[in-house]
Design an enzyme around this catalytic site. Structure first.
Site, PDB file in Angstrom:
ATOM      1  CE  LYS A 196      -2.998   2.587   3.030  1.00 28.77           C
ATOM      2  NZ  LYS A 196      -3.693   2.612   4.485  1.00 28.77           N
ATOM      3  CG  ASP A 201      -5.872   8.422   4.310  1.00 25.03           C
ATOM      4  OD1 ASP A 201      -6.607   8.980   3.346  1.00 25.03           O
ATOM      5  OD2 ASP A 201      -6.084   7.537   5.050  1.00 25.03           O
ATOM      6  CE  LYS A 208      -6.778   9.364   7.665  1.00 19.49           C
ATOM      7  NZ  LYS A 208      -6.869   8.217   8.472  1.00 19.49           N
ATOM      8  NE  ARG A 282     -10.322  -1.374   4.644  1.00 18.09           N
ATOM      9  CZ  ARG A 282     -10.908  -1.402   5.855  1.00 18.09           C
ATOM     10  NH1 ARG A 282     -11.946  -2.133   5.917  1.00 18.09           N
ATOM     11  NH2 ARG A 282     -10.261  -1.069   6.856  1.00 18.09           N
TER      12      ARG A 282
END
Length: 441
Positions: A196, A201, A208, A282
């Site tokens: 990954k 992110d 977030k 994922r």
């Protein structure tokens, strides 16, 4: 403090010592006194090295016959600084041990350097380029590669990686590296590695907090780990064909971003409803696993900074291992013990594939509750298991709970630890030896 300090390792007690880490000082000589207590001697050494680093010492010479491979490497891990401004002169030892120290140090420093880059310095393209350059430096002509970027991913059906990365001005990249030391085009692949590589992110529309986003430049730790592991294994003499797949992207917010409620249809026909855009790891790994499945490798390893649930379960000193194949899992745990690289197996069964139900698709990418709900790390592994061949035989999933610390502690300076690299490198080499033994039997 810039002068070089000599450090000796001794089992003799100190008449006077500094603090509770077994250190005593004599001019420019430091003695590290191992204590006879319940703590592992290597942990004692790493903690003492961390204390020396905290004093501003940046150059040391390890001296004396007690400094064997394990002891020197434990010291190096604690002595390492976030910015890499340290030097260690290794104690003399046999050539093979010295070569191993140099190989570990090379992989360790590369991983830390690339992980600590800011997100504008380490875009998906830069991460893939740096990984490729490092492997070419280590393996030379034994490296070939395929590079898919931006709309090419969509055209070839890699909808997960494209979907996560399309909101950024920096396009997503799938790098597929072929390490083939024999040079024979029909040489079979023994192992596939998938990492990954989320270089930043934000969480996407499942945004977030600022505190949670601050260290998300390190969300490419899985890609860095498998790259460094392959490099270390090559330097250890790996002679079998390995495929490395890095899934690199930024997970940002824009009018182009993928959204909650989207349904993704993967190349194997599995449909996935997006219920949390912050469960993006994922989603990109699913593409990487499907790519690896095309060569049907006997051993398939993926690594990712995937879930906070793994951190909650294990803290920051153990990585989490998931597997449907008990034999493969036992080999991984044995490798971690051999390398003194802590790893702990967490539960995974086929029924975990159904732990994130969706009314609109075969599965959701998470559960629509805070943190993914109970068993979040196992549920994530169950999601990934939908995309591996042979019902998970030979597949190992590393959830890298111990790969990064947001602040320094008694063992590590702030940042990447490189935990997991040695275990995966060991698996690459030992699996190769296992296969040779089977062929000779």
């Amino acid at each position: 403090m810039t002068e070089q300090i000599v450090v000796e390792l001794t089992e003799l007690p100190a008449a006077e010592r500094w603090g509770n880490h077994g250190l005593s000082f004599e001019s420019e000589l430091v003695k590290l006194h191992l204590k006879n207590d319940d703590e592992c001697p290597l942990r004692q050494i790493q903690k003492a090295a961390r204390q020396l680093s905290a004093l501003g010492i940046r150059q040391v010479q390890l001296h004396g016959h007690h400094w064997q491979l394990a002891e020197q490497w434990a010291f190096a891990q604690g002595f390492a600084t976030t910015q890499g401004d340290y030097q260690i002169q290794w104690a003399p030892m046999e050539a093979s041990g010295h070569e191993e120290l140099l190989a570990r140090d090379s992989a360790f420093r590369w991983l830390k350097e690339v992980t600590h880059l800011g997100p504008e310095q380490c875009t998906p393209t830069v991460l893939a380029e740096r990984a490729l350059t490092y492997l070419q430096q280590v393996a030379g002509d034994a490296i070939a590669y395929e590079w898919l970027q931006g709309e090419e991913l969509l055209e070839q059906g890699w909808i997960g990686l494209h979907g996560v990365g399309r909101a950024s001005q920096h396009p997503p990249v799938m790098l597929v590296v072929d390490f083939n030391p024999s040079g024979e085009s029909d040489e079979p692949y023994e192992v596939a590695l998938v990492g990954k590589g989320i270089t930043f992110d934000s969480g996407g529309y499942s945004l977030k907090s600022s505190e949670g986003m601050l260290t998300m430049k390190a969300d490419m730790g899985g890609a860095a780990t498998v790259t460094a592991a392959l490099a270390l294994a090559i330097q250890r003499g790996l002679d079998k064909r390995v495929q490395l797949i890095l899934c690199c992207a930024e997970n940002l917010v824009s009018g182009e971003a993928y959204k909650l409620g989207d349904v993704l249809t993967y190349r194997n026909g599995v449909t996935v409803e997006v219920v949390n855009t912050d469960a993006e790891g994922r989603i990109v790994l699913a593409d990487g696993l499907l790519k690896a499945a095309e060569i049907n490798p006997p051993l398939l390893i993926d690594a990712a900074t995937l879930t906070g649930a793994a951190v909650a379960a294990l803290g920051r000193e153990f990585n989490a291992l998931f597997a449907l194949d008990d034999e493969a899992a036992q080999k991984a745990l044995a490798a971690s013990v051999a390398e003194q690289d802590p790893l702990w197996r967490l539960p995974l069964a086929l029924w975990h594939q159904h732990s994130c139900p969706s009314a609109y698709a075969d599965t959701a990418n998470s559960r629509a509750v805070k943190g993914g709900g109970a068993g979040g790390a196992s549920n994530a592994a169950g999601f990934l298991s939908r995309f591996v061949p042979n019902q998970g035989k030979g597949w190992l999933h590393f959830d890298l709970a111990a790969s990064f610390n947001s602040s320094g502690n008694a063992l590590w300076d702030t940042g990447a630890t490189a935990q997991g690299v040695q275990t995966i490198a060991h698996l690459l080499c030992e699996y190769s030896a296992d296969e040779d033994a089977k062929r000779d039997a």
